[in-house]
Motif scaffolding. Structure first.
Motif, mmCIF file in Angstrom:
data_model
loop_
_atom_site.group_PDB
_atom_site.id
_atom_site.type_symbol
_atom_site.label_atom_id
_atom_site.label_comp_id
_atom_site.label_asym_id
_atom_site.label_seq_id
_atom_site.Cartn_x
_atom_site.Cartn_y
_atom_site.Cartn_z
ATOM 1 N N LEU A 85 43.352 16.080 14.296
ATOM 2 C CA LEU A 85 42.924 16.195 12.897
ATOM 3 C C LEU A 85 44.120 16.498 11.999
ATOM 4 C CD1 LEU A 85 40.530 16.292 10.897
ATOM 5 C CD2 LEU A 85 40.344 18.742 11.371
ATOM 6 N N GLY A 86 44.269 15.721 10.931
ATOM 7 C CA GLY A 86 45.405 15.915 10.022
ATOM 8 C C GLY A 86 44.999 16.412 8.653
ATOM 9 N N LEU A 87 43.803 16.015 8.180
ATOM 10 C CA LEU A 87 43.369 16.392 6.831
ATOM 11 C C LEU A 87 41.882 16.722 6.831
ATOM 12 C CD1 LEU A 87 43.830 16.547 3.697
ATOM 13 C CD2 LEU A 87 43.238 14.121 3.626
ATOM 14 N N LEU A 88 41.544 17.842 6.220
ATOM 15 C CA LEU A 88 40.151 18.225 6.046
ATOM 16 C C LEU A 88 39.864 18.305 4.550
ATOM 17 C CD1 LEU A 88 37.396 19.321 7.044
ATOM 18 C CD2 LEU A 88 38.421 21.611 6.985
ATOM 19 N N VAL A 89 38.887 17.535 4.082
ATOM 20 C CA VAL A 89 38.474 17.555 2.679
ATOM 21 C C VAL A 89 37.112 18.245 2.594
ATOM 22 C CG1 VAL A 89 37.951 16.179 0.629
ATOM 23 C CG2 VAL A 89 39.700 15.398 2.242
ATOM 24 N N ILE A 90 37.015 19.302 1.790
ATOM 25 C CA ILE A 90 35.741 20.009 1.610
ATOM 26 C C ILE A 90 35.243 19.708 0.200
ATOM 27 C CG2 ILE A 90 34.558 22.226 1.694
ATOM 28 C CD1 ILE A 90 36.924 23.285 3.331
ATOM 29 N N ASP A 91 34.160 18.952 0.107
ATOM 30 C CA ASP A 91 33.599 18.615 -1.198
ATOM 31 C C ASP A 91 32.531 19.647 -1.573
ATOM 32 O OD1 ASP A 91 33.257 17.255 -3.517
ATOM 33 O OD2 ASP A 91 32.119 15.586 -2.674
ATOM 34 N N GLU A 92 32.463 19.965 -2.861
ATOM 35 C CA GLU A 92 31.529 20.983 -3.368
ATOM 36 C C GLU A 92 31.713 22.296 -2.605
ATOM 37 O OE1 GLU A 92 29.941 20.434 -6.021
ATOM 38 O OE2 GLU A 92 30.161 18.272 -6.150
ATOM 39 N N GLU A 93 32.935 22.796 -2.658
ATOM 40 C CA GLU A 93 33.330 23.975 -1.873
ATOM 41 C C GLU A 93 32.459 25.191 -2.141
ATOM 42 O OE1 GLU A 93 35.440 27.865 -1.978
ATOM 43 O OE2 GLU A 93 34.952 26.584 -3.684
ATOM 44 N N GLN A 94 31.918 25.289 -3.371
ATOM 45 C CA GLN A 94 31.137 26.489 -3.716
ATOM 46 C C GLN A 94 29.832 26.594 -2.938
ATOM 47 O OE1 GLN A 94 31.196 23.796 -5.624
ATOM 48 N NE2 GLN A 94 29.099 23.336 -6.178
ATOM 49 N N ARG A 95 29.439 25.514 -2.251
ATOM 50 C CA ARG A 95 28.185 25.533 -1.500
ATOM 51 C C ARG A 95 28.353 26.072 -0.066
ATOM 52 N NH1 ARG A 95 24.148 22.111 -3.259
ATOM 53 N NH2 ARG A 95 22.959 23.079 -1.585
ATOM 54 N N PHE A 96 29.585 26.361 0.316
ATOM 55 C CA PHE A 96 29.832 26.850 1.679
ATOM 56 C C PHE A 96 30.140 28.345 1.659
ATOM 57 C CE2 PHE A 96 30.771 22.352 1.893
ATOM 58 C CZ PHE A 96 30.107 21.980 3.048
ATOM 59 N N GLY A 97 29.556 29.081 2.592
ATOM 60 C CA GLY A 97 29.792 30.512 2.686
ATOM 61 C C GLY A 97 31.071 30.815 3.452
ATOM 62 N N VAL A 98 31.444 32.099 3.444
ATOM 63 C CA VAL A 98 32.667 32.522 4.141
ATOM 64 C C VAL A 98 32.570 32.248 5.637
ATOM 65 C CG1 VAL A 98 34.135 34.494 4.690
ATOM 66 C CG2 VAL A 98 33.207 34.253 2.405
ATOM 67 N N GLN A 99 31.380 32.430 6.225
ATOM 68 C CA GLN A 99 31.211 32.173 7.663
ATOM 69 C C GLN A 99 31.528 30.710 7.979
ATOM 70 O OE1 GLN A 99 30.743 34.489 9.690
ATOM 71 N NE2 GLN A 99 29.780 36.179 8.622
ATOM 72 N N HIS A 100 31.087 29.810 7.097
ATOM 73 C CA HIS A 100 31.393 28.389 7.301
ATOM 74 C C HIS A 100 32.899 28.156 7.231
ATOM 75 C CE1 HIS A 100 27.182 27.851 5.424
ATOM 76 N NE2 HIS A 100 27.084 27.757 6.733
ATOM 77 N N LYS A 101 33.542 28.836 6.258
ATOM 78 C CA LYS A 101 34.990 28.619 6.079
ATOM 79 C C LYS A 101 35.782 29.153 7.260
ATOM 80 C CE LYS A 101 34.307 28.418 1.198
ATOM 81 N NZ LYS A 101 33.999 29.198 0.032
ATOM 82 N N GLU A 102 35.292 30.238 7.860
ATOM 83 C CA GLU A 102 35.944 30.751 9.073
ATOM 84 C C GLU A 102 35.806 29.743 10.217
ATOM 85 O OE1 GLU A 102 37.864 33.484 9.309
ATOM 86 O OE2 GLU A 102 37.564 33.563 7.156
ATOM 87 N N ALA A 103 34.639 29.109 10.296
ATOM 88 C CA ALA A 103 34.431 28.081 11.332
ATOM 89 C C ALA A 103 35.336 26.881 11.075
ATOM 90 C CB ALA A 103 32.968 27.643 11.341
ATOM 91 N N ILE A 104 35.541 26.556 9.792
ATOM 92 C CA ILE A 104 36.425 25.432 9.428
ATOM 93 C C ILE A 104 37.848 25.697 9.904
ATOM 94 C CG2 ILE A 104 37.505 24.272 7.451
ATOM 95 C CD1 ILE A 104 34.780 24.789 5.977
ATOM 96 N N LYS A 105 38.303 26.963 9.748
ATOM 97 C CA LYS A 105 39.665 27.321 10.175
ATOM 98 C C LYS A 105 39.857 27.081 11.664
ATOM 99 C CE LYS A 105 40.517 30.880 6.697
ATOM 100 N NZ LYS A 105 40.699 32.323 6.480
ATOM 101 N N MET A 106 38.768 27.227 12.431
ATOM 102 C CA MET A 106 38.871 27.085 13.880
ATOM 103 C C MET A 106 38.923 25.620 14.314
ATOM 104 S SD MET A 106 39.166 30.167 14.473
ATOM 105 C CE MET A 106 39.355 30.004 16.249
ATOM 106 N N LEU A 107 38.636 24.685 13.393
ATOM 107 C CA LEU A 107 38.720 23.270 13.765
ATOM 108 C C LEU A 107 40.127 22.941 14.263
ATOM 109 C CD1 LEU A 107 36.755 21.462 10.896
ATOM 110 C CD2 LEU A 107 36.067 21.674 13.270
ATOM 111 N N ARG A 108 41.084 23.434 13.507
ATOM 112 C CA ARG A 108 42.475 23.251 13.924
ATOM 113 C C ARG A 108 43.328 24.204 13.097
ATOM 114 N NH1 ARG A 108 45.468 19.343 16.677
ATOM 115 N NH2 ARG A 108 47.620 19.155 16.017
#
Length: 514
Positions: A85-108
C-alpha cells in the motif's frame, strides 16, 4: 484521482476509504471510467458485494492483483491486507471516529495519507492549524457555480409544493431529507398528495443493498423526480441534476450535517435552493437556533472551513493522543495546551528561536478596553478582543483599526489604547522585555536574561535619549526612562529605537561576514 494514478505508476497500491456504501459505489464507477484506458484494476469492498465476492477481492488484494480498492469500514477488518500500500485516501474524514483512525494506522506504518473533508472535526482541524498535519484549502469553486440559496423556516405545505414544482418545471430533481426510517412512508404519502404528478423514490440504510443501489441508480438516471431519504445521502453524493433540497426537522441536525446536506445541491450551473424546515410553533433551543443561523449566514464557497473553525471554538480540540475528538483540556487550559503543543512541534521541526516566548506585563495605568457603547454584542466583542490580541506588527494593527472603523465607526480612545498595547507587547517579545511599569514617575523596562540589548543597541539608545535614560545591569537588566510624552507613546517610540538599532547591528554583522 491524479494522486492515485501517480501512486499506481510507482508500482504501489492505493485505497479509498469512504463512510457509506452509496459513496463507495459512486467513487468506484468514477475511478473505473477514468482508468479503463490504463492497466489499472479497480475494485470495491462494501456490502454491495456478496460474501464470496468479498473473499475473492481480499485474496486478490493480498496477492497484489488489485491496484485501487474503494471501500467502507469493511476495509478496516483484520482479514484485509495489502501487498504494498502506497497511498490511503480518506473521504469525508469527519465521519470516522478515532477508533477507526487507529485501525487505519495499522494498515501500514509507512503510507501517505490524504484526508478530504469540507467540515473537519475539531481535533483534525486543530492538528492542521498547529502544524502536526499539512493542510491545503481549495477555495476556488468550479466554473459557473452559484452559492446555494438557503432558507430557514417553519414547515409549510404550500412552500413545499411550490419548491418541488419549481424544480420539476425546469427539469430538475429534488432531495427531501427525513432522518427516521419509521414514518418515512407517511412523509412520502404527504408529498404525493401535495404534488400528485411527482415520481417519488425512498432510500434509507435499512433497505436491502441491491434495492438501495437500484433506487440510487434510477434517481441518477432521472426515473424519479424526488428522492426521499435519510442522511445516507449526506456524504459526497454527486447528482448535478438535483438542485433543490428540503430538510425536515432541520433543528435536530448538527452544523456539519446541515452543511454537508446542503452541499448535495448546487453541483451544476443552475441556481440551487436549500429549505431547512422545523415544526410549526416549536420553540427552538438556543443551540439549534445558533446552528441554523450559522448555516444561513455561511453560504459562500469554502464556508465549511469557517464552520469547522466555529465548531473548534465551541467544542474544543479534543485529545491528540486519546480517543476524544472534541473537548477542552480542563487541567491546564486550552491556551496553555496549544502553546505546549506548538512549542513541541516547533522543536521537532527544528525551528526553535533563540528568544524565549514570554508574556509581557504592561502596567501603564491607562484605560484599554472595548466599551459596551461601542460594541454591544458580547460575541462580536470577544471576537474583536481575539483579533487585537493577535496583533504582531504595525500593518496588522492598521488592518484591525480599519476593520473596526468600517464595522463600528471611529474607535474610542480606550480601543485605540488597547490596539497600541497589543502592538507594544509584540515588540516586547522580540526584545525580551518581560515588564513595563511606572516607578517614581519614570518608565521602567525589565528585560529577561535572554534579550536584545547588544552593545550597539545600547549605544544608539544612549545617543537618542542621553540623560533621560538610566541602565541597570544584572541577570535581568532594567532601563529607566524619564518621559516627555504620553507614557504609551513614549514606550512605543523607545521600543522602535531598540528594534531599529538591533536590525542595523545585524545588517552590519552580515556585511562584515560577506
Amino acid at each position: 484521482a491524479r494522486a492515485i494514478f501517480k501512486c499506481i505508476l510507482e508500482g504501489k497500491q492505493a485505497a479509498i476509504l469512504v463512510p457509506t456504501t452509496i459513496l463507495a459505489n459512486q467513487h468506484y464507477h468514477t475511478l473505473k471510467a477514468r482508468m479503463e484506458q490504463f492497466p489499472c484494476k479497480v475494485e470495491m469492498l462494501c456490502r454491495f458485494r456478496t460474501e464470496s465476492q468479498q473473499e475473492e477481492i481480499v485474496s486478490k488484494l493480498r496477492r497484489g492483483e488489485i491496484d485501487v480498492l474503494v471501500g467502507t469500514h469493511r476495509m478496516l477488518s483484520k482479514d484485509v491486507k495489502f501487498k504494498d500500500l502506497g497511498l490511503l485516501v480518506i473521504d469525508e474524514e469527519q465521519r470516522f471516529g478515532v477508533q477507526h483512525k487507529e485501525a487505519i494506522k495499522m494498515l501500514r506504518q509507512n503510507v501517505d495519507v490524504l484526508t478530504l473533508s469540507a467540515t473537519p472535526i475539531p481535533r483534525t482541524l486543530h492538528m492542521s492549524l498547529i502544524g502536526i498535519k499539512d493542510m491545503s484549502l481549495i477555495e476556488e469553486p468550479p466554473e459557473e457555480r452559484y452559492p446555494v440559496q438557503t432558507y430557514v423556516m417553519e414547515q409549510d405545505d404550500d412552500i413545499l409544493r411550490e419548491a418541488i414544482r419549481r424544480e420539476m418545471d425546469r427539469g430538475g430533481q429534488v432531495f427531501v431529507v427525513y432522518n427516521r426510517v419509521k414514518g418515512i412512508h407517511a412523509i412520502a404519502s404527504r408529498i404525493q398528495k401535495l404534488v400528485p404528478e411527482a415520481r417519488i423514490a425512498i432510500g434509507h440504510g435499512q433497505m436491502n443493498e441491491r434495492a438501495l443501489e437500484d433506487v440510487m441508480l434510477s434517481f441518477v438516471e432521472g426515473e424519479y423526480d424526488i428522492l426521499l431519504a435519510t442522511t445516507i445521502i449526506e456524504s459526497g453524493i454527486d447528482i448535478p441534476n438535483a438542485n433543490t433540497i428540503i430538510v425536515i426537522d432541520a433543528d435536530r441536525y448538527g452544523m456539519s450535517q446541515l452543511y454537508q446536506l446542503r452541499g448535495r445541491v448546487g453541483r451544476s450551473n443552475r441556481m440551487a435552493y436549500a429549505y431547512l424546515m422545523y415544526e410549526r410553533q416549536k420553540v427552538l433551543s438556543e443551540v439549534a437556533e445558533k446552528r441554523l443561523r450559522a448555516i444561513r449566514e455561511f453560504t459562500e464557497f469554502g464556508a465549511g472551513f469557517h464552520i469547522a473553525m466555529r465548531d473548534l471554538e465551541i467544542r474544543g480540540a479534543g485529545n491528540l493522543l486519546g480517543t476524544a475528538q472534541s473537548g477542552h483540556m480542563m487541567m491546564i487550559g486550552y491556551e496553555l495546551y496549544c502553546k505546549l503543543v506548538e512549542d513541541a512541534v516547533r522543536k521537532l521541526s527544528g525551528t526553535v528561536t533563540n528568544m524565549p516566548q514570554i508574556e509581557t506585563s504592561i502596567e501603564l495605568d491607562i484605560p484599554a478596553f472595548l466599551p459596551s457603547y461601542y460594541i454591544s454584542d458580547e460575541l462580536l466583542k470577544l471576537q474583536m478582543y481575539k483579533k487585537i490580541a493577535g496583533i504582531g506588527d504595525k500593518e496588522e494593527r492598521e488592518e484591525i483599526f480599519d476593520e473596526m472603523t468600517d464595522r463600528y465607526g471611529d474607535p474610542p480612545k480606550e480601543a485605540v489604547n488597547l490596539m497600541d498595547i497589543a502592538w507594544l507587547k509584540s515588540r516586547c517579545i522580540l526584545l525580551g522585555i518581560s515588564r513595563i511599569h511606572i516607578e517614581n514617575g519614570r518608565l521602567v523596562f525589565t528585560f529577561e536574561e535572554l534579550n536584545g540589548l547588544k552593545p550597539q543597541v545600547l549605544a544608539q539608545a544612549t545617543a537618542a535619549y542621553g540623560m533621560r535614560m538610566t541602565i541597570y545591569g544584572g541577570v535581568k537588566p532594567t532601563i529607566r526612562l524619564t518621559t516627555k510624552k504620553k507614557r504609551l507613546q513614549e514606550a512605543l517610540e523607545f521600543t522602535e529605537v531598540l528594534l531599529n538599532a538591533g536590525q542595523q547591528a545585524e545588517e552590519a554583522a552580515q556585511t562584515v561576514k560577506e
